[in-house]
Design a protein around this motif. Structure first.
Motif, short mmCIF file in Angstrom:
data_model
loop_
_atom_site.label_atom_id
_atom_site.label_comp_id
_atom_site.label_asym_id
_atom_site.label_seq_id
_atom_site.Cartn_x
_atom_site.Cartn_y
_atom_site.Cartn_z
N GLU A 15 0.83 -1.19 0.00
CA GLU A 15 0.00 0.00 0.00
C GLU A 15 0.88 1.25 0.00
N GLY A 16 0.57 2.18 -0.89
CA GLY A 16 1.31 3.43 -1.00
C GLY A 16 2.42 3.42 -2.02
N ALA A 17 2.81 2.24 -2.51
CA ALA A 17 3.94 2.16 -3.45
C ALA A 17 3.59 2.66 -4.84
N LEU A 18 2.30 2.66 -5.20
CA LEU A 18 1.91 3.10 -6.54
C LEU A 18 2.33 4.54 -6.82
N GLU A 19 2.31 5.38 -5.80
CA GLU A 19 2.60 6.80 -6.01
C GLU A 19 3.97 7.04 -6.63
N GLY A 20 4.96 6.26 -6.24
CA GLY A 20 6.31 6.50 -6.73
C GLY A 20 6.70 5.72 -7.96
N ALA A 21 5.78 4.95 -8.52
CA ALA A 21 6.11 4.09 -9.65
C ALA A 21 6.19 4.89 -10.94
N ARG A 22 7.09 4.47 -11.83
CA ARG A 22 7.20 5.05 -13.17
C ARG A 22 8.05 4.12 -14.02
N ILE A 23 7.92 4.25 -15.33
CA ILE A 23 8.77 3.50 -16.26
C ILE A 23 9.75 4.49 -16.88
N ARG A 24 11.03 4.25 -16.67
CA ARG A 24 12.05 5.17 -17.20
C ARG A 24 12.57 4.74 -18.57
N ASN A 25 12.56 3.43 -18.84
CA ASN A 25 13.05 2.90 -20.11
C ASN A 25 12.07 1.87 -20.64
N ASP A 26 12.02 1.74 -21.97
CA ASP A 26 11.09 0.80 -22.60
C ASP A 26 11.29 -0.61 -22.04
N ILE A 27 10.18 -1.24 -21.62
CA ILE A 27 10.26 -2.56 -20.98
C ILE A 27 9.81 -3.69 -21.90
N THR A 28 9.60 -3.41 -23.18
CA THR A 28 9.07 -4.43 -24.09
C THR A 28 9.94 -5.67 -24.13
N ASP A 29 11.24 -5.51 -24.34
CA ASP A 29 12.12 -6.67 -24.45
C ASP A 29 12.18 -7.45 -23.15
N LEU A 30 12.19 -6.75 -22.03
CA LEU A 30 12.23 -7.41 -20.73
C LEU A 30 10.97 -8.25 -20.51
N LEU A 31 9.82 -7.71 -20.88
CA LEU A 31 8.57 -8.47 -20.74
C LEU A 31 8.55 -9.67 -21.67
N HIS A 32 9.04 -9.51 -22.88
CA HIS A 32 9.06 -10.63 -23.82
C HIS A 32 9.93 -11.78 -23.28
N ARG A 33 10.95 -11.46 -22.53
CA ARG A 33 11.81 -12.51 -21.95
C ARG A 33 11.05 -13.43 -21.02
N VAL A 34 9.99 -12.91 -20.40
CA VAL A 34 9.20 -13.74 -19.47
C VAL A 34 7.84 -14.09 -20.06
N ASN A 35 7.69 -13.92 -21.39
CA ASN A 35 6.48 -14.28 -22.12
C ASN A 35 5.28 -13.41 -21.73
N ALA A 36 5.53 -12.15 -21.44
CA ALA A 36 4.46 -11.19 -21.17
C ALA A 36 4.46 -10.12 -22.25
N GLN A 37 3.29 -9.49 -22.43
CA GLN A 37 3.17 -8.38 -23.37
C GLN A 37 3.15 -7.03 -22.67
N PHE A 38 2.49 -7.00 -21.50
CA PHE A 38 2.33 -5.76 -20.75
C PHE A 38 2.53 -6.06 -19.28
N ALA A 39 2.56 -5.01 -18.47
CA ALA A 39 2.69 -5.16 -17.02
C ALA A 39 1.70 -4.25 -16.33
N VAL A 40 1.21 -4.70 -15.18
CA VAL A 40 0.27 -3.90 -14.39
C VAL A 40 0.68 -3.99 -12.93
N LEU A 41 0.72 -2.84 -12.26
CA LEU A 41 1.00 -2.77 -10.83
C LEU A 41 -0.32 -2.84 -10.08
N PHE A 42 -0.35 -3.61 -8.99
CA PHE A 42 -1.59 -3.88 -8.27
C PHE A 42 -1.38 -3.71 -6.78
N ASP A 43 -2.12 -2.77 -6.19
CA ASP A 43 -2.14 -2.58 -4.74
C ASP A 43 -3.35 -3.34 -4.21
#
Length: 287
Positions: free
Chosen positions: A170-198
């Motif tokens: 709880e509270g961690a969502l406020e400080g979250a951001r993406i600084r660099n494109d994460i497409t390749d990193l997600l593809h490495r784990v067989n994901a297309q997108f990412a979602v943060l969940f509190d």
């Protein structure tokens, strides 16, 4: 050639709230390149293009964001169902069959004082595996490893799009951001997108993979969250809960989620929300 479209806001009862969407009720004959150009021109997060069929309450649909065609999406399909209901002249609840490139889904719509409500049945979810690289993915969102929820796993879930779910404290969502494109990193784990969940506040955040645009209300992600919550005992089968999104974009949105089944077998997930019709227009020139 001219082309009619409708402008709706999804997951809000208030005009100019929720996630905006252009719906093209009859895009017959348009190519994928034309649909992409139109989506880029109108500059909404996504656009949906419908093609009538010979069957009542059944249409073919294609969804685009500013970069590509999507095989599935949540708020465009719900917005399309509400638009079809608005133009049908029917007062009673309706169920629409929407043929997407990868699957057929059903949307049930009902008139309301402010517009419409819609429920999208996203079908049976797929659980595609846990991800153990907690430190790496925490840093990807400019978070620390201890910002992640200590008792909930990182897991990839799909109801049409493969989301990596990252549960946070709880509270961690406020400080979250993406600084660099994460497409390749997600593809490495067989994901297309990412979602943060509190899980404490039932709130999510989701961005384009380059981090430049934050989504307002993501129906496809909400479906995966519903499946995840039921599997991990955060809700009971058929329990309806409210998921919040869009606070950080200035357009707070309300997504209704109802997973069906048990902790051991999640049978389906429904995602619902309110839809407000904002206006309609005609494009006089088609690309």
């Amino acid at each position: 050639m001219s082309l009619e479209y409708f402008h709706v806001d999804v997951f809000s009862r208030t005009p100019y709230g929720g996630n905006s969407l252009p719906v093209f009720p009859d895009a017959s004959g348009l190519t994928a390149e034309q649909m992409l150009r139109l989506t880029q021109e109108l500059r909404h997060f996504e656009a949906i293009f419908l093609e009538p069929t010979h069957q009542a309450n059944r249409v073919r649909a294609r969804v685009f964001d500013a970069f590509e065609e999507l095989p599935f999406a949540g708020h465009p399909v719900i917005g399309a169902g509400a638009t079809l209901h608005a133009t049908s002249g029917c007062a009673e609840p309706q169920t629409w069959q929407i043929e997407l490139p990868g699957k057929v889904v059903s949307v049930t719509t009902e008139q309301a004082e402010y517009g419409f409500t819609g429920w999208l049945d996203q079908g049976t979810p797929d659980f595609l595996g846990m991800v153990t690289e907690r430190d790496l993915f925490a840093r990807t969102f400019d978070l620390r490893s201890d910002d992640l929820h200590p008792d909930l796993p990182l897991e990839i879930v799909s109801t049409g799009l493969r989301y990596l779910i990252l549960p946070v404290k709880e509270g961690a969502l406020e400080g979250a951001r993406i600084r660099n494109d994460i497409t390749d990193l997600l593809h490495r784990v067989n994901a297309q997108f990412a979602v943060l969940f509190d899980a404490a506040t039932l709130e999510i955040r989701h961005w384009n993979n380059d981090g430049l645009i934050e989504d307002i209300a993501t129906g496809s992600a909400a479906g995966t969250i519903g499946a995840y919550c039921l599997k991990h005992g955060l809700v009971q089968g058929s329990e309806l809960f409210i998921l919040n999104q869009g606070r950080f974009t200035g357009r707070p949105s309300t997504l209704r989620v109802q997973p069906v089944g048990t902790h051991h077998i999640v049978q389906s997930v429904k995602v619902g929300g309110d839809v407000v019709l904002i206006g309609r227009g005609t494009l006089q020139v088609v690309p």
